[in-house]
Write a protein that holds these residues in place. Structure first.
Motif: not given
Ligand code: MCA
Length: 513
Positions: A419-422, A469-473, A477-478
């Motif tokens: 899972v990636l996000s901007w 918040v999601a990245a901390k958990e 993934d990136k």
């Protein structure tokens, strides 16, 4: 008999197969090609071998013996498209309106069985008035044989149907059981019961096109995945579709060198996608910017346009794309888009095509219309299809991913591999305003309600409306710079191509229907 005698008989029988010139003229006057002309367009030159050309009807009812003709109204055989084997059947409307009698149906089922054994796609060209009425129950049973074969082929070999004229009564069910249905605008129509029957039963007046034309099935019912402007365009589209599909479920789609750079930056994405989550844009601009140039091939383009699905290539490898479309219904998921996505995901999974989601979605569409018509049941199809899929699954959150739609399209716990996000992504249970309206209902209804609401929205937004918040958990993934989207997706895809995942064996699952 001498060899000359045998050859004379053979040639005479061959001549008898030839189409009646008057009937060919009639077919052309209706703006349609003949079955032979269609196959010539579809198949590589000189590659076609017809089988069962001497099959003819058996029934003696209604003086059918006087009408009988070799082929019994359908041409079947094998050939090549883009140098790869395919099996085909093409209904001949010039013989009894392409109606489906016992032997006609047996031929279609036979060529499907061939395709299944060989492991190659099967393409049906439909032009039929439905069950051959004079043959009664024998024709109907043959239909059952075809539907059984469609079901047995499903998920093993690609099945493609092109409706190139009428497709009435029992003729419609076979296309509906296949992976892709093509129609031609103003030429083809599909219906279970025709205008006359409808008028006598319900009193409703409707013509063929308004009942089941390409416009209806491409936009409204979703039966047709592709609508073409002409038969030629339709056949070219079928050939193009085949370049994205493998021969069967044990094969992978072929890699084609698209001549695009693996390291190309996506500098224009920041201009295409506004950072303000309330502003819309066309997600197809994002897709075409990221994937290999000229490789995006949309499926179901006219239906449930609040989501976009289609094939593309990423560094030459075929992928299946699902993208929310913010410019229609704000990209919400609804009943029709759930069906569209679930079918596409299952098709990709069956044929070893990795999935990539471009996510920008606030959730499922609210309303009694959706609830009464079963959004729960239909929405569950998306969850089922993605959870069931074992192909590589990559999700990119561009702007919003809220609530149930986040789970369906992004959640690693539900099985997304990467899972990636901007950086501007908002991954949360719901939008700030909706959350504050629920959590601070009492405070908002007080005298200082407006001020409190504003403060709480700001507090909620700065705390939760980001990807960190999601990245901390580890749920993302990136987090990536949008301009590096292509590079990161290619890297992720390359990494995941060797993915292996097995499910416990079972008879079959029970997808919500
Ligand atoms: C057409 N023909 C048929 C059938 N359909 N013959 C036997 N069984 C059929 N189902 C014949 C016509 O009698 C005619 O024969 C020739 O094909 C060409 O048809 P024509 O009507 O002249 O062509 P058109 O003007 O282009 O119209 C095509 C049409 C129309 C719209 C498909 O033929 C039609 O409405 N057919 C019936 C459609 C239907 O209701 N099918 C359901 C079948 P000739 O040249 O000798 O005059 S019952 C069924 O499938 C099951 C049981 C079910 O569940 O409904």
């Amino acid at each position: 008999m001498t060899i000359n005698g045998h050859m004379k008989e053979f040639n005479k029988k061959k001549e008898e197969i030839e189409l009646d010139k008057e009937l060919v003229k009639k077919q052309h006057e209706k703006g349609k090609l003949t079955a032979e002309e269609r196959l010539a367009l579809l198949l590589d030159e000189g590659s076609f071998t017809e089988i069962d050309e001497f099959v003819e009807l058996k029934s003696h009812d209604f003086e059918l013996q006087k009408k009988k003709k070799a082929r019994d109204g359908v041409i079947i055989g094998y050939g090549k498209v883009n140098k790869r084997p395919v099996c085909v059947y093409a209904q001949d409307f010039t013989f009894m309106g392409g109606s489906m009698g016992e032997m006609h149906n047996r031929k279609i089922a036979k060529v499907m069985d061939f395709a299944l054994k060989i492991g190659c796609p099967v393409i049906g060209l439909f032009d039929s008035g439905g069950a051959r009425i004079q043959e009664g129950i024998n024709g109907l049973d043959g239909g059952g044989h075809i539907f059984k074969m469609n079901t047995h082929c499903s998920g093993v070999i690609p099945q493609i149907s092109a409706i190139l004229g009428p497709c009435a009564g029992i003729a419609v069910y076979s296309p509906a059981l296949t992976d892709f249905v093509f129609m031609v605008d103003k030429v083809s129509y599909m219906f279970i019961t025709g205008p006359d029957v409808i008028k006598s039963v319900t009193g409703e007046k409707v013509d063929f096109m308004d009942l089941g034309g390409a416009n209806i099935h491409g936009k409204k019912s979703g039966v047709a995945n592709f609508v073409a402007g002409s038969e030629k365009e339709c056949i070219l589209k079928i050939k193009k579709l085949l370049t994205y599909l493998p021969q069967n479920n044990l094969d992978s789609p072929m890699s084609i060198d698209m001549g695009d750079s693996k390291k190309r930056m996506n500098n224009s994405l920041n201009d295409i996608v506004p950072t303000d989550p309330k502003k819309s844009y066309d997600v197809k601009d994002v897709i075409t910017e990221v994937v290999d140039k000229n490789s995006f091939f949309e499926v179901h383009a006219e239906y449930a346009q609040n989501c976009v699905v289609g094939f593309a290539r990423l560094n030459n490898t075929v992928i299946g794309i699902m993208a929310n479309q913010p410019k229609i219904l704000a990209g919400c998921l609804d009943i029709n888009s759930s069906d569209k996505i679930a079918k596409f995901v299952r098709t990709c999974d069956a044929f070893n095509i990795p999935l990539i989601n471009f996510v920008d979605v606030t959730g499922f569409l609210p309303g009694t219309d959706q609830e009464y018509n079963g959004i729960i049941r239909h929405g569950a199809k998306i969850l089922y299809a993605y959870s069931e899929a074992t192909v590589p699954k990559i999700s990119l959150v561009m702007r919003k991913a809220y609530g149930g739609a986040y789970i369906a399209l992004v959640s690693k716990e539900m099985g997304y591999d990467y899972v990636l996000s901007w950086p501007m992504a908002e991954i949360a249970v719901m939008g700030s305003e909706q959350a504050v309206n629920i959590l601070f209902r009492k405070e908002i209804s007080s005298a200082k309600g407006d001020k409190i609401k504003k403060e709480k929205i700001n507090e909620f937004s700065s705390k939760f409306m980001n990807p960190y918040v999601a990245a901390k958990e580890g749920k993302i993934d990136k987090v990536i710079d949008p301009k590096e989207t292509r590079v990161h997706l290619i890297n992720a895809l390359e990494m995941l191509l060797s993915k292996r995942e097995k499910r416990p064996s079972k008879k079959h699952g029970n997808i919500p229907l």
